[in-house]
Design a protein around this motif. Structure first.
Motif, PDB file in Angstrom:
ATOM      1  N   LEU A  48       0.837  -1.201   0.000  1.00 19.34           N
ATOM      2  CA  LEU A  48       0.000   0.000   0.000  1.00 19.34           C
ATOM      3  C   LEU A  48       0.872   1.251   0.000  1.00 19.34           C
ATOM      4  O   LEU A  48       0.570   2.229  -0.706  1.00 19.34           O
ATOM      5  N   VAL A  59      -8.413  -0.528  -3.124  1.00 19.84           N
ATOM      6  CA  VAL A  59      -7.397  -1.543  -3.414  1.00 19.84           C
ATOM      7  C   VAL A  59      -7.944  -2.907  -3.011  1.00 19.84           C
ATOM      8  O   VAL A  59      -8.467  -3.079  -1.901  1.00 19.84           O
ATOM      9  N   ALA A  69      -4.086  -7.593   3.212  1.00 17.89           N
ATOM     10  CA  ALA A  69      -5.051  -6.513   3.425  1.00 17.89           C
ATOM     11  C   ALA A  69      -4.950  -5.954   4.838  1.00 17.89           C
ATOM     12  O   ALA A  69      -5.043  -4.735   5.046  1.00 17.89           O
ATOM     13  N   ALA A  88      -2.160  -3.658   5.002  1.00 13.40           N
ATOM     14  CA  ALA A  88      -2.490  -2.388   4.351  1.00 13.40           C
ATOM     15  C   ALA A  88      -3.286  -1.479   5.282  1.00 13.40           C
ATOM     16  O   ALA A  88      -3.088  -0.252   5.294  1.00 13.40           O
ATOM     17  N   VAL A  89      -4.182  -2.055   6.062  1.00 14.90           N
ATOM     18  CA  VAL A  89      -4.945  -1.264   7.035  1.00 14.90           C
ATOM     19  C   VAL A  89      -3.994  -0.615   8.039  1.00 14.90           C
ATOM     20  O   VAL A  89      -4.132   0.568   8.386  1.00 14.90           O
ATOM     21  N   ILE A  91     -10.253   5.011   6.474  1.00 10.59           N
ATOM     22  CA  ILE A  91     -10.871   3.936   5.699  1.00 10.59           C
ATOM     23  C   ILE A  91     -12.333   3.821   6.136  1.00 10.59           C
ATOM     24  O   ILE A  91     -12.613   3.701   7.329  1.00 10.59           O
ATOM     25  N   ILE A 106     -10.453  -0.591   1.218  1.00  6.94           N
ATOM     26  CA  ILE A 106      -9.597  -1.774   1.150  1.00  6.94           C
ATOM     27  C   ILE A 106     -10.480  -3.015   1.196  1.00  6.94           C
ATOM     28  O   ILE A 106     -11.346  -3.140   2.073  1.00  6.94           O
ATOM     29  N   LEU A 137     -13.023  -5.829   7.504  1.00  6.33           N
ATOM     30  CA  LEU A 137     -12.691  -5.791   6.082  1.00  6.33           C
ATOM     31  C   LEU A 137     -13.722  -6.486   5.197  1.00  6.33           C
ATOM     32  O   LEU A 137     -14.122  -7.623   5.448  1.00  6.33           O
ATOM     33  N   SER A 167     -14.822  -1.586   5.621  1.00  6.91           N
ATOM     34  CA  SER A 167     -13.643  -1.042   4.938  1.00  6.91           C
ATOM     35  C   SER A 167     -13.945  -0.529   3.537  1.00  6.91           C
ATOM     36  O   SER A 167     -13.063   0.021   2.875  1.00  6.91           O
ATOM     37  N   THR A 168     -15.196  -0.717   3.071  1.00  4.54           N
ATOM     38  CA  THR A 168     -15.563  -0.197   1.743  1.00  4.54           C
ATOM     39  C   THR A 168     -16.908   0.513   1.816  1.00  4.54           C
ATOM     40  O   THR A 168     -17.672   0.328   2.757  1.00  4.54           O
TER      41      THR A 168
END
Length: 342
Positions: A241, A254, A262, A265-266, A276, A282, A298, A341-342
């Motif tokens: 990331l 991503v 993942a 990345a967080v 986020i 993510i 996530l 996360s999205t």
């Protein structure tokens, strides 16, 4: 006597007798060549080895010990015993095998097709009654050995267009495609993708191919600089990331083809005070327990790993009992799980 130059074809579960016949020598000579190569002439040894290679013959280590020429052992080869993803599959296998009196033998293939081939050869020599492979791509020699062995084989890492024997899995391509469609439905448009090296596994390349296809169907694409292959681990996910962000390219989501990447990345996003999903979304795949409890939780793709193991074991048990399978491939599907996360 068989012409030594004749090419064998259509021999299933080849025996020492087949090797002797096609080599133009006696079974005793083949046995000596296997046990004490120096006891036969170099020319004869070379001819025997050529026939063994062409047949995919593996000497039977247990022929004198089991009247049915099979043990009650079932072998599984996974890419890494250090990866917790495979625990649920192995548990599913064990829960089916144990009540039927079968034993489970577990090996680590180390993301190496050559190592997998050696393990397959060893298990065929031990005359296990079934082999479960997470990989769906194999060396040509490994495939030949399995095809000729007569041993039940189930592949579990991806749906196979041409399985060696049987297959229980899901489509990695469809999983990648579904995640792309899900993120697009949430109005994300600038994407990155990270995974372990795709050369390690056709599963990874298929997941990436599906994700790219999903973007293309929506008229979108990814900058090649935002498509990364990294080593396993939290730090690798964080580094991936970081590399994307440092490019300064537009990026709002991503997809990491692995939960641990993942999660890393967080951690990196939090180090950089990136919110986020307000500033960056993510998504992951596999849905281990960490994905449900990390903050933010996530979005991921959930695969039925326990059920894959239990169904694979059922196929092998049924084969050992003489029960034919209704299909060569079972598609157990997957589920996209929307989280914070999205």
């Amino acid at each position: 006597m068989q012409n030594p130059d004749e090419k064998p074809s259509g021999i299933s579960n080849p025996s020492m007798k087949d090797v002797a016949r096609l080599s133009g020598v006696s079974k005793m000579t083949v046995s000596r060549a296997l046990r004490a190569p120096d006891s036969v002439s170099p020319e004869t040894l070379a001819r025997i080895q050529e026939v063994i290679e062409s047949l995919g013959y593996v000497p039977n280590r247990v022929a004198g010990n089991f009247s049915l020429n099979r043990t009650t052992a079932v072998a599984i080869v996974v890419p890494s015993l250090g990866n917790a993803l495979y625990a649920a599959t192995m548990q599913g296998i064990s829960d089916i095998l144990e009540p039927h009196g079968f034993q489970l033998m577990i090996s680590d293939g180390g993301y190496s097709l050559e190592k997998e081939e050696k393990l397959i050869k060893m298990y065929v020599a031990e005359r296990v009654c079934g082999i479960i492979l997470h990989n769906t791509n194999h060396t040509e020699k490994a495939r030949k050995i399995l095809l000729n062995s007569g041993i039940a084989c189930v592949e579990t890492g991806d749906l196979c267009a041409n399985p060696i024997d049987m297959c229980v899995s899901y489509s990695n391509f469809e999983a990648g495609l579904a995640m792309a469609e899900h993120l697009i439905s949430l109005q994300y448009r600038k994407f990155g993708f990270a995974s372990l090296p795709v050369s390690w596994s056709d599963r990874l390349s298929e997941r990436r191919r599906g994700f790219v296809m999903g973007l293309e169907r929506a008229g979108l694409s990814m900058d090649p600089r935002l498509v990364l292959e990294v080593e396993p681990g939290l730090e690798s996910g964080a580094h991936a990331l970081g590399r994307m962000l440092d490019l300064g390219l537009p990026l709002d989501a991503v997809f990491f083809a692995g939960d641990v990447l993942a999660a890393g990345a967080v951690i990196e996003a939090q180090r950089r005070s990136i919110k986020i999903p307000a500033q960056l979304a993510i998504a992951a795949s596999d849905d281990n327990e960490l994905m449900q409890n990390i903050i933010p939780s996530l979005t991921t793709v959930r695969f039925p790993r326990y059920e894959i193991g239990s169904q694979a074991a059922e196929l092998i048990v049924n084969r050992s009992l003489g029960v034919p399978s209704e299909t060569r491939c079972l598609n157990l599907g997957f589920e996209v799980i929307q989280r914070n996360s999205t």
